[in-house]
Scaffold this motif. Structure first.
Motif, PDB file in Angstrom:
ATOM      1  N   VAL A  25       5.653  -5.936  -5.668  1.00 28.50           N
ATOM      2  CA  VAL A  25       4.221  -5.373  -5.098  1.00 28.50           C
ATOM      3  C   VAL A  25       3.609  -5.719  -6.406  1.00 28.50           C
ATOM      4  CG1 VAL A  25       2.714  -3.930  -4.426  1.00 28.50           C
ATOM      5  CG2 VAL A  25       4.816  -3.960  -3.315  1.00 28.50           C
ATOM      6  N   TRP A  76       4.601   2.011  -1.070  1.00 32.23           N
ATOM      7  CA  TRP A  76       3.401   1.115  -1.424  1.00 32.23           C
ATOM      8  C   TRP A  76       2.088   1.245  -1.948  1.00 32.23           C
ATOM      9  CZ3 TRP A  76       4.709  -3.641  -0.403  1.00 32.23           C
ATOM     10  CH2 TRP A  76       6.371  -3.710   0.159  1.00 32.23           C
ATOM     11  N   THR A 104      11.413  -2.532  -5.434  1.00 29.70           N
ATOM     12  CA  THR A 104       9.827  -2.608  -4.453  1.00 29.70           C
ATOM     13  C   THR A 104       8.617  -2.689  -5.192  1.00 29.70           C
ATOM     14  OG1 THR A 104      11.349  -1.788  -2.406  1.00 29.70           O
ATOM     15  CG2 THR A 104       8.912  -1.783  -2.376  1.00 29.70           C
ATOM     16  N   SER A 105       8.543  -1.513  -5.771  1.00 30.41           N
ATOM     17  CA  SER A 105       7.430  -1.658  -7.035  1.00 30.41           C
ATOM     18  C   SER A 105       7.104  -1.850  -7.514  1.00 30.41           C
ATOM     19  CB  SER A 105       7.259  -0.157  -7.418  1.00 30.41           C
ATOM     20  OG  SER A 105       5.914   0.681  -8.019  1.00 30.41           O
TER      21      SER A 105
END
Length: 446
Positions: free
Chosen positions: A144, A15, A140-141
């Motif tokens: 974001v 994250w 996921t990266s």
């Protein structure tokens, strides 16, 4: 910080480095909305205003390969924190810029910091997560990052209309400080080969060639396409880039291992990433300008219009995450290219109508395509390299991406001067079609 443990540190790392990707993407999208106001405040002409964006992209493109190389040679965390510091310091300086010239200079130096840290987010993820879950981690990266990207036009419009455009740069240090602390606590390094020397001559050839060609495209409107200087700069730029390509095959530790491009999937991935970043520029710069000039909207409302496309990207990035380790990369890439082609053809046809309702579907098609272009291609590049070359792979991927953005803005600026918004969108659609044909063959079997 007791809430960071060995069992959850990978999640914290994912994250935090994803937020770095988000910062860089935010600084691509947030400035486009503020350009008309910055132009007015500093008395810049159209060409100088575009340099506020492209100064960042040029240094980014020229030095992004160095970030990955430095990490391979001197340690990922050390280089990451150096780049983050440079990016943060010159973000603050951009906010305090007293003139257009100073802002362009600080943007160039901010791009240098971004060039160092940007490839490392990919390297850190690929070195931390095993192959079987790497696609989901990258997705996921991407989710974001695209959330930051989607918020860019809105944030830019809010600050520009209600506070000051300077705050689009001053928000960066708050995120950067938190990221630096978390990454320092959660990163675990991997073994690398003994450090070699940096290919400084290759860097000079690449930077000089890129700058010559891009400067010519950016200045062609003011100097005229009949100018001998413009064509001389284009010729010099192409010659230097050809020399760079040849020279890289002759040195032991090249800046970019050009031989990797002989592999069709690797070359197809790099070209697709190039195209995806190229295609961002007409949306985040020229649609933003179109909304404020032809549609007569405020910066805030123009930001909402531009946000139509990016707003769907977090959802499509999440979808890519579920598909990344199950669906053939070829299908995902071709779907993304088809979607973005439809979107730009739609914009060509509807731009003369001067209606948000009519251009909105085109922006949606463009926006949903980007995760399908970035996620599978980044995974393909990392899979093609041994672990100790992930920094180099990240550098190549990001070099392709930032060169695409730089040339995208330069070529779109030249097209805009000749034929307005319709030609900008039309040239982009043509390039997308050519890349689709190449990807159709390059990704066979993938």
């Amino acid at each position: 910080m007791h809430f960071i443990t060995e069992s959850n540190r990978k999640t914290w790392l994912l994250w935090s480095v994803s937020c770095v990707l988000g910062l860089v993407l935010l600084d691509e999208t947030v400035v486009g909305i503020a350009l008309p106001t910055i132009q007015k405040d500093f008395g810049l002409d159209d060409n100088d205003a575009h340099w506020v964006v492209n100064a960042y992209l040029v240094t980014f493109a020229c030095f992004v390969a160095v970030g990955g190389k430095l990490a391979d040679l001197f340690g990922t965390l050390r280089v990451f924190l150096l780049g983050l510091t440079v990016f943060t310091v010159f973000s603050i300086a951009c906010g305090f810029a007293p003139s257009g010239s100073a802002l362009i200079l600080f943007r160039a130096l901010q791009g240098l910091g971004a060039a160092i840290i940007f490839p490392l987010f990919l390297a850190m993820i690929t070195m931390t997560f095993p192959k079987e879950v790497r696609g989901a981690a990258l997705a996921t990266s991407g989710a974001v990052g695209t959330t930051f990207l989607a918020l860019g036009p809105l944030v830019g419009g809010l600050f520009t209309d209600f506070i000051s455009w300077r705050w689009i740069f001053w928000i960066n240090p708050f995120v950067a400080l938190a990221v630096g602390v978390i990454v320092t606590m959660t990163w675990r390094d991997v073994k690398r080969p003994p450090a070699g020397r940096i290919d400084w001559l290759g860097l000079v050839l690449l930077a000089a060639g890129m700058f010559s060609a891009i400067f010519a495209l950016m200045e062609a409107d003011s100097l005229g396409w009949s100018s001998l200087l413009i064509w001389a700069l284009i010729a010099v730029g192409l010659l230097l880039l050809a020399l760079f390509s040849w020279f890289e095959t002759t040195v032991e530790t090249p800046l970019i291992e050009v031989d990797l491009f002989k592999e069709p999937v690797f070359a197809g991935s790099a070209l697709t990433i190039f195209l995806a970043q190229y295609a961002k520029m007409p949306v985040f710069v020229f649609v933003a300008l179109y909304a404020q000039t032809d549609l007569k909207l405020s910066a805030f409302l123009a930001g909402l219009v531009v946000m139509i496309g990016p707003a769907v990207q977090p959802a499509t990035a999440a979808l890519c995450g579920r598909l990344a380790d199950k669906t053939p990369k070829r299908q995902m890439v071709l779907f993304g290219l088809a979607s973005i082609f439809i979107g730009y053809v739609w914009l060509v046809l509807t731009a003369p109508l001067n209606s948000v309702v009519w251009i909105a579907p085109g922006l949606l098609f463009v926006g949903l395509s980007f995760p399908f272009l970035f996620t599978p291609t980044r995974a393909a590049i990392s899979e093609a390299l041994p672990e100790h070359k992930h920094g180099q792979g990240g550098g190549i991927a990001m070099s392709s991406q930032m060169i695409g953005g730089t040339l995208g803005l330069a070529a779109s600026s030249a097209a805009f001067a000749v034929g307005g918004y319709e030609l900008v969108f039309g040239v982009t659609a043509l390039i997308i079609a050519l890349v689709f044909v190449h990807a159709f063959f390059a990704f066979r079997g993938k």
